[in-house]
Write a protein that holds these residues in place. Structure first.
Motif, PDB file in Angstrom:
ATOM      1  N   ARG A  29       0.817  -1.211   0.000  1.00 51.42           N
ATOM      2  CA  ARG A  29       0.000   0.000   0.000  1.00 51.42           C
ATOM      3  C   ARG A  29       0.853   1.264   0.000  1.00 51.42           C
ATOM      4  NH1 ARG A  29      -3.267   1.765   5.216  1.00 51.42           N
ATOM      5  NH2 ARG A  29      -3.471  -0.503   5.400  1.00 51.42           N
ATOM      6  N   HIS A  30       1.931   1.233   0.778  1.00 49.04           N
ATOM      7  CA  HIS A  30       2.766   2.429   0.933  1.00 49.04           C
ATOM      8  C   HIS A  30       4.202   1.979   1.183  1.00 49.04           C
ATOM      9  CE1 HIS A  30       3.853   6.546   1.952  1.00 49.04           C
ATOM     10  NE2 HIS A  30       4.416   6.101   3.056  1.00 49.04           N
ATOM     11  N   VAL A  31       5.156   2.793   0.757  1.00 49.51           N
ATOM     12  CA  VAL A  31       6.571   2.465   0.936  1.00 49.51           C
ATOM     13  C   VAL A  31       7.300   3.677   1.494  1.00 49.51           C
ATOM     14  CG1 VAL A  31       7.164   3.126  -1.434  1.00 49.51           C
ATOM     15  CG2 VAL A  31       8.610   1.508  -0.215  1.00 49.51           C
ATOM     16  N   SER A  32       8.349   3.408   2.283  1.00 49.74           N
ATOM     17  CA  SER A  32       9.127   4.482   2.901  1.00 49.74           C
ATOM     18  C   SER A  32      10.570   4.016   3.062  1.00 49.74           C
ATOM     19  CB  SER A  32       8.530   4.856   4.265  1.00 49.74           C
ATOM     20  OG  SER A  32       9.206   5.958   4.830  1.00 49.74           O
ATOM     21  N   ALA A  33      11.460   4.963   3.305  1.00 50.42           N
ATOM     22  CA  ALA A  33      12.875   4.643   3.510  1.00 50.42           C
ATOM     23  C   ALA A  33      13.387   5.400   4.728  1.00 50.42           C
ATOM     24  CB  ALA A  33      13.709   5.022   2.280  1.00 50.42           C
ATOM     25  N   GLY A  34      14.268   4.750   5.487  1.00 48.63           N
ATOM     26  CA  GLY A  34      14.877   5.418   6.634  1.00 48.63           C
ATOM     27  C   GLY A  34      15.839   6.501   6.189  1.00 48.63           C
ATOM     28  N   HIS A  35      15.906   7.591   6.954  1.00 46.53           N
ATOM     29  CA  HIS A  35      16.790   8.705   6.619  1.00 46.53           C
ATOM     30  C   HIS A  35      18.160   8.492   7.262  1.00 46.53           C
ATOM     31  CE1 HIS A  35      13.264  11.668   5.637  1.00 46.53           C
ATOM     32  NE2 HIS A  35      13.362  10.655   4.801  1.00 46.53           N
ATOM     33  N   LEU A  36      18.864   7.482   6.750  1.00 45.88           N
ATOM     34  CA  LEU A  36      20.199   7.140   7.241  1.00 45.88           C
ATOM     35  C   LEU A  36      21.248   7.792   6.370  1.00 45.88           C
ATOM     36  CD1 LEU A  36      19.529   3.367   7.842  1.00 45.88           C
ATOM     37  CD2 LEU A  36      20.170   4.967   9.636  1.00 45.88           C
ATOM     38  N   LEU A  37      22.301   8.316   7.006  1.00 43.10           N
ATOM     39  CA  LEU A  37      23.355   9.019   6.280  1.00 43.10           C
ATOM     40  C   LEU A  37      24.728   8.581   6.771  1.00 43.10           C
ATOM     41  CD1 LEU A  37      21.900  12.626   6.471  1.00 43.10           C
ATOM     42  CD2 LEU A  37      22.089  11.281   4.386  1.00 43.10           C
ATOM     43  N   ASP A  38      25.694   8.573   5.861  1.00 42.45           N
ATOM     44  CA  ASP A  38      27.093   8.385   6.235  1.00 42.45           C
ATOM     45  C   ASP A  38      27.673   9.774   6.495  1.00 42.45           C
ATOM     46  OD1 ASP A  38      29.721   7.692   6.562  1.00 42.45           O
ATOM     47  OD2 ASP A  38      30.107   7.375   4.426  1.00 42.45           O
TER      48      ASP A  38
ATOM     49  N   GLU B 105      -1.386  -4.002   2.295  1.00 41.78           N
ATOM     50  CA  GLU B 105      -2.831  -3.808   2.235  1.00 41.78           C
ATOM     51  C   GLU B 105      -3.535  -4.361   3.471  1.00 41.78           C
ATOM     52  OE1 GLU B 105      -4.389  -2.028   0.255  1.00 41.78           O
ATOM     53  OE2 GLU B 105      -3.355  -1.908  -1.658  1.00 41.78           O
ATOM     54  N   ASP B 106      -2.973  -5.405   4.078  1.00 43.62           N
ATOM     55  CA  ASP B 106      -3.597  -5.976   5.275  1.00 43.62           C
ATOM     56  C   ASP B 106      -3.208  -5.248   6.557  1.00 43.62           C
ATOM     57  OD1 ASP B 106      -0.989  -6.752   5.692  1.00 43.62           O
ATOM     58  OD2 ASP B 106      -1.373  -8.912   5.600  1.00 43.62           O
ATOM     59  N   GLY B 107      -2.423  -4.154   6.448  1.00 38.15           N
ATOM     60  CA  GLY B 107      -2.044  -3.356   7.606  1.00 38.15           C
ATOM     61  C   GLY B 107      -0.742  -3.754   8.262  1.00 38.15           C
ATOM     62  N   SER B 108      -0.131  -4.850   7.833  1.00 32.29           N
ATOM     63  CA  SER B 108       1.154  -5.259   8.402  1.00 32.29           C
ATOM     64  C   SER B 108       2.279  -4.395   7.845  1.00 32.29           C
ATOM     65  CB  SER B 108       1.413  -6.733   8.111  1.00 32.29           C
ATOM     66  OG  SER B 108       1.426  -6.975   6.711  1.00 32.29           O
ATOM     67  N   VAL B 109       3.414  -4.365   8.563  1.00 30.71           N
ATOM     68  CA  VAL B 109       4.556  -3.556   8.162  1.00 30.71           C
ATOM     69  C   VAL B 109       5.789  -4.466   8.061  1.00 30.71           C
ATOM     70  CG1 VAL B 109       6.036  -1.587   8.718  1.00 30.71           C
ATOM     71  CG2 VAL B 109       3.611  -1.535   9.322  1.00 30.71           C
ATOM     72  N   TYR B 110       6.544  -4.268   6.983  1.00 33.47           N
ATOM     73  CA  TYR B 110       7.777  -5.021   6.764  1.00 33.47           C
ATOM     74  C   TYR B 110       8.959  -4.057   6.718  1.00 33.47           C
ATOM     75  CZ  TYR B 110       5.206  -9.306   5.624  1.00 33.47           C
ATOM     76  OH  TYR B 110       4.405 -10.421   5.688  1.00 33.47           O
ATOM     77  N   ARG B 111      10.127  -4.611   7.075  1.00 36.70           N
ATOM     78  CA  ARG B 111      11.355  -3.804   7.101  1.00 36.70           C
ATOM     79  C   ARG B 111      12.504  -4.663   6.597  1.00 36.70           C
ATOM     80  NH1 ARG B 111      12.006  -1.775  12.692  1.00 36.70           N
ATOM     81  NH2 ARG B 111      12.310  -3.979  13.173  1.00 36.70           N
ATOM     82  N   TRP B 112      13.488  -4.039   5.913  1.00 33.27           N
ATOM     83  CA  TRP B 112      14.698  -4.742   5.498  1.00 33.27           C
ATOM     84  C   TRP B 112      15.832  -3.731   5.333  1.00 33.27           C
ATOM     85  CZ3 TRP B 112      10.308  -3.906   2.755  1.00 33.27           C
ATOM     86  CH2 TRP B 112      10.390  -3.224   1.537  1.00 33.27           C
TER      87      TRP B 112
ATOM     88  N   ALA C 145       3.617  -4.649  15.576  1.00 33.72           N
ATOM     89  CA  ALA C 145       3.337  -3.317  15.016  1.00 33.72           C
ATOM     90  C   ALA C 145       1.868  -2.976  15.258  1.00 33.72           C
ATOM     91  CB  ALA C 145       3.650  -3.299  13.529  1.00 33.72           C
ATOM     92  N   PRO C 146       1.543  -1.711  15.452  1.00 36.07           N
ATOM     93  CA  PRO C 146       0.144  -1.349  15.718  1.00 36.07           C
ATOM     94  C   PRO C 146      -0.732  -1.574  14.493  1.00 36.07           C
ATOM     95  CG  PRO C 146       1.460   0.609  15.340  1.00 36.07           C
ATOM     96  CD  PRO C 146       2.423  -0.537  15.408  1.00 36.07           C
ATOM     97  N   GLY C 147      -2.032  -1.713  14.714  1.00 32.26           N
ATOM     98  CA  GLY C 147      -2.974  -1.839  13.610  1.00 32.26           C
ATOM     99  C   GLY C 147      -3.460  -0.482  13.144  1.00 32.26           C
ATOM    100  N   SER C 148      -4.231  -0.458  12.105  1.00 31.28           N
ATOM    101  CA  SER C 148      -4.849   0.740  11.522  1.00 31.28           C
ATOM    102  C   SER C 148      -3.852   1.876  11.300  1.00 31.28           C
ATOM    103  CB  SER C 148      -6.012   1.228  12.405  1.00 31.28           C
ATOM    104  OG  SER C 148      -5.568   1.595  13.708  1.00 31.28           O
ATOM    105  N   ILE C 149      -2.686   1.542  10.709  1.00 36.21           N
ATOM    106  CA  ILE C 149      -1.690   2.568  10.381  1.00 36.21           C
ATOM    107  C   ILE C 149      -2.151   3.329   9.138  1.00 36.21           C
ATOM    108  CG2 ILE C 149       0.673   2.962   9.576  1.00 36.21           C
ATOM    109  CD1 ILE C 149       1.525   0.549  11.232  1.00 36.21           C
ATOM    110  N   LYS C 150      -2.133   4.652   9.217  1.00 34.59           N
ATOM    111  CA  LYS C 150      -2.525   5.462   8.063  1.00 34.59           C
ATOM    112  C   LYS C 150      -1.345   6.192   7.429  1.00 34.59           C
ATOM    113  CE  LYS C 150      -3.873   9.789  10.412  1.00 34.59           C
ATOM    114  NZ  LYS C 150      -4.986  10.755  10.591  1.00 34.59           N
TER     115      LYS C 150
ATOM    116  N   ARG D 156      10.865   4.580  10.291  1.00 32.96           N
ATOM    117  CA  ARG D 156      10.563   3.738  11.451  1.00 32.96           C
ATOM    118  C   ARG D 156       9.368   4.236  12.268  1.00 32.96           C
ATOM    119  NH1 ARG D 156      15.715   4.632  15.411  1.00 32.96           N
ATOM    120  NH2 ARG D 156      14.317   3.854  17.034  1.00 32.96           N
ATOM    121  N   PHE D 157       8.755   5.330  11.837  1.00 36.27           N
ATOM    122  CA  PHE D 157       7.657   5.935  12.592  1.00 36.27           C
ATOM    123  C   PHE D 157       6.322   5.719  11.874  1.00 36.27           C
ATOM    124  CE2 PHE D 157      11.519   8.351  13.498  1.00 36.27           C
ATOM    125  CZ  PHE D 157      11.597   8.174  14.876  1.00 36.27           C
ATOM    126  N   ALA D 158       5.281   5.440  12.665  1.00 34.68           N
ATOM    127  CA  ALA D 158       3.956   5.173  12.107  1.00 34.68           C
ATOM    128  C   ALA D 158       2.901   5.969  12.863  1.00 34.68           C
ATOM    129  CB  ALA D 158       3.645   3.676  12.183  1.00 34.68           C
TER     130      ALA D 158
END
Length: 658
Positions: A42-51, A67-74, A95-100, A105-107
């Motif tokens: 449903r949505h994608v994001s990236a961590g703001h990591l810097l060297d 789409e089912d509300g779960s969150v994945y990270r890699w 992870a909490p449910g009903s993330i909008k 790393r923040f929801a």
């Protein structure tokens, strides 16, 4: 010993270097399980990591809300010791449910709760941001929450005292959106006014606000903060014109193709989503497409292969994520930490990666292996087919991809850039063993002399050859030398010597016993960074098969000279073989605390080892590489630890789940 005894000569004309003919190495890659596509995103994001230190570490963490509300990270999962990056998406437990809204790393949930999904930690609710309407990730560890009454709150997980830090701003007027990155924070008022809060350091004691006015009465319709310091944000007006905020916080015109519907940027290049779902890129594209694309202008933008039907682009500091119209996720760019989600970057159990019957030895180099089979040298990158390097010269050892030792004692120096030129070191006696060391080579000749030779590589001046004097004189004859992280020599009687002094970057001539009275059958060096003047550098195995840990200590040091001592600690562990910083016990169990804490890892079945190879790359900052390859009697090659030689992906591919 005359200097004329040592000379750099050209190799004979019949040397077959980098043969152009296609030859079969006999290697067969293992068939890996077919991964499953990562769909319904449903949505994608990236961590703001810097060297931020500038050591070339291409950090990256990717997130996906399903789409089912779960969150994945890699990608980066933690910077804590013992926690390794993940090359495939992992579901975040609890992870909490009903993330909008997902911002790194923040929801934010429908109930107005802001959660820190953590890195290697259990997700937790951020009470300080309760009731927020929206959030915007600043740094990887900080987030801004905004409220309709004009209030903006900053939450930083690690303040100056190591505890959470909060700060509050009050802007005039009702807010409708907020955008942020490590360099800038922008708030959009309901009346269309864009407010620049403050950039770079959100913890400053004072705050200033500045309204950003587009020219000619234009209004902001699209706002995109980036991961680039020089291009902090892109803004599109209601007249379809693009602007950017530069490193001086000035609003200036931005050049982009007319069909561009989204603009964002990594720290090196800009990517532009087009109306037809394709993606163009410009800027410094070396890290993405190679050295021929150093400075690409918007007018000559490159269309990125493999990207089509794209609906949304998200970037980290060095990688790109593309969400397609059918809810699949594509990625390209740096994969140093597995942030592309396309291939494994670490394994805690040995995995068979191929079979190479008759393989005699593997030698890791910076970005590849040199494989020795029947005296022929092959250049092998583990995600590619082995290619012949040097044939018919009875190669017995490789120091890297361009420095080889033959069984008749010749040191060959190939061109590292791939030409067929070759040099050979002439010595008065055949070389028995050789190793790279500080500013030169450490070698032992057939007559037992242990030498320090400088000027072989990268020096047009004369060779500088000096004998090491082993004091007291050993009972045996030196047969093995080890040049990193210091100069060590092992005799056929198990006596271990080392060089205790360096003067102006070169070893002095003396070698002394590392531990008198102990006979070692194996010596296995690795390399660690200095820690308060000392470092663990090697394992040694005595005649009773007891494992010893060797630590090198710097007792004195100046700009002119350094003096070292060695401490050897006998452990209770027994082993049959050493490789790098690992040992294999009599039950075949592999022990290496650098790679895993579990001491019950072994090769499958009754595998009999033929050879092993280890690589320990410990940079000043960022991800360290620890890995082993084990070759069994049937030619099977097993990989354990970090994935060797992780490189960028220049063509977009699908994020998958194994």
């Amino acid at each position: 010993m005359k200097k004329a005894d040592f000379e750099i000569l050209s190799c004979p004309a019949d040397f077959d270097i980098y043969p152009s003919t296609i030859q079969n190495s006999g290697f067969t890659a293992a068939k890996m399980p077919i991964p499953k596509p990562f769909t319904n995103v449903r949505h994608v994001s990236a961590g703001h990591l810097l060297d931020q230190a500038g050591y070339g570490m291409e950090f990256g963490t990717s997130y996906a809300l399903m789409e089912d509300g779960s969150v994945y990270r890699w990608g980066n999962l933690s910077f804590e010791a013992g926690i390794h990056p993940s090359g495939f998406p992992q579901k975040i437990a609890e992870a909490p449910g009903s993330i909008k809204q997902l911002e790194g790393r923040f929801a934010l949930t429908d109930q107005g709760e802001v959660w820190d999904l953590g890195i290697g930690e259990t997700p937790k609710r951020i009470q300080e941001l309760k009731g927020a309407i929206g959030i915007a990730q600043a740094f990887d560890s900080s987030v801004l929450g905004w409220y309709p009454n004009g209030v903006v709150r900053l939450y930083e997980t690690y303040g100056s005292d190591g505890k959470p830090f909060t700060k509050k701003w009050e802007l005039q007027g009702e807010l409708t959106a907020m955008y942020a990155n490590p360099y800038i924070a922008l708030a959009l008022r309901k009346d269309g006014t864009l407010v620049h809060i403050q950039d770079n350091s959100f913890q400053n004691s004072t705050s200033s606000f500045q309204n950003i006015m587009l020219p000619n009465g234009e209004k902001s319709t699209k706002i995109e903060t980036t991961m680039s310091y020089s291009t902090k944000a892109y803004i599109q007006s209601d007249r379809q014109k693009w602007y950017m905020i530069n490193q001086d916080n000035q609003l200036v015109d931005a050049t982009a193709p007319d069909s561009t519907i989204q603009l964002t940027a990594t720290q090196h290049y800009t990517v532009a989503l087009q109306k037809d779902g394709s993606v163009l890129a410009w800027g410094d594209l070396q890290s993405l497409l190679g050295p021929n694309y150093q400075s690409v202008t918007p007018e000559k933008a490159i269309r990125l292969d493999g990207l089509s039907n794209v609906a949304k682009l998200v970037v980290g500091s060095d990688h790109v994520l593309a969400l397609t119209t059918d809810r699949q996720l594509l990625s390209l760019g740096s994969n140093m930490y597995g942030q592309l989600g396309r291939s494994s970057v670490y394994t805690a159990i040995p995995i068979a990666i191929g079979q190479w019957p008759g393989l005699d030895a593997l030698y890791p180099s910076y970005d590849s292996y040199i494989a020795i089979k029947d005296g022929d040298a092959w250049l092998w990158k583990t995600d590619d087919t082995p290619k012949p390097l040097l044939q018919g010269q009875k190669v017995s050892k490789a120091l890297n991809s361009h420095t080889l030792l033959t069984s008749n004692g010749h040191l060959l120096l190939l061109d590292p850039y791939g030409s067929k030129t070759c040099s050979m070191l002439q010595t008065p006696e055949p070389i028995v063993d050789v190793s790279h060391t500080w500013n030169g080579f450490l070698m032992v000749l057939r007559d037992g002399r242990t030498l320090y030779v400088q000027g072989i590589e990268g020096n047009s001046g004369p060779l500088k050859v000096s004998d090491f004097i082993l004091n007291p004189r050993p009972k045996g004859v030196v047969t093995r030398v080890f040049g990193s992280p210091s100069a060590f020599a092992l005799t056929d009687q198990g006596e271990l010597y080392f060089a205790p002094k360096m003067v102006k970057g070169a070893f002095s001539s003396d070698m002394v016993p590392a531990q008198a009275g102990t006979s070692f059958s194996q010596f296995s060096p690795m390399d660690y960074v200095f820690n308060e003047g000392s470092r663990f550098v090697a394992l040694a195995l005595d005649e009773q098969n007891k494992v010893h840990e060797l630590t090198l200590k710097q007792t004195e040091g100046s700009s002119e000279s350094n003096i070292f001592t060695v401490e050897i600690k006998k452990t209770d562990h027994q082993a049959q073989q050493l490789t790098g910083g690992a040992y294999i016990d009599s039950q075949g169990i592999i022990h290496d605390t650098n790679i895993f804490a579990d001491n019950h890892v072994s090769l499958p079945g009754s595998s009999k080892l033929v050879t092993t190879s280890s690589y320990y790359h410990f940079p000043i900052e960022g991800r360290a590489y620890f890995f082993h390859h084990f070759v069994t009697q049937d030619g099977t090659i097993y990989w354990l630890g970090d994935r060797p030689f992780v490189r960028q992906e220049t063509r977009a591919g699908a994020v998958v789940i194994p």
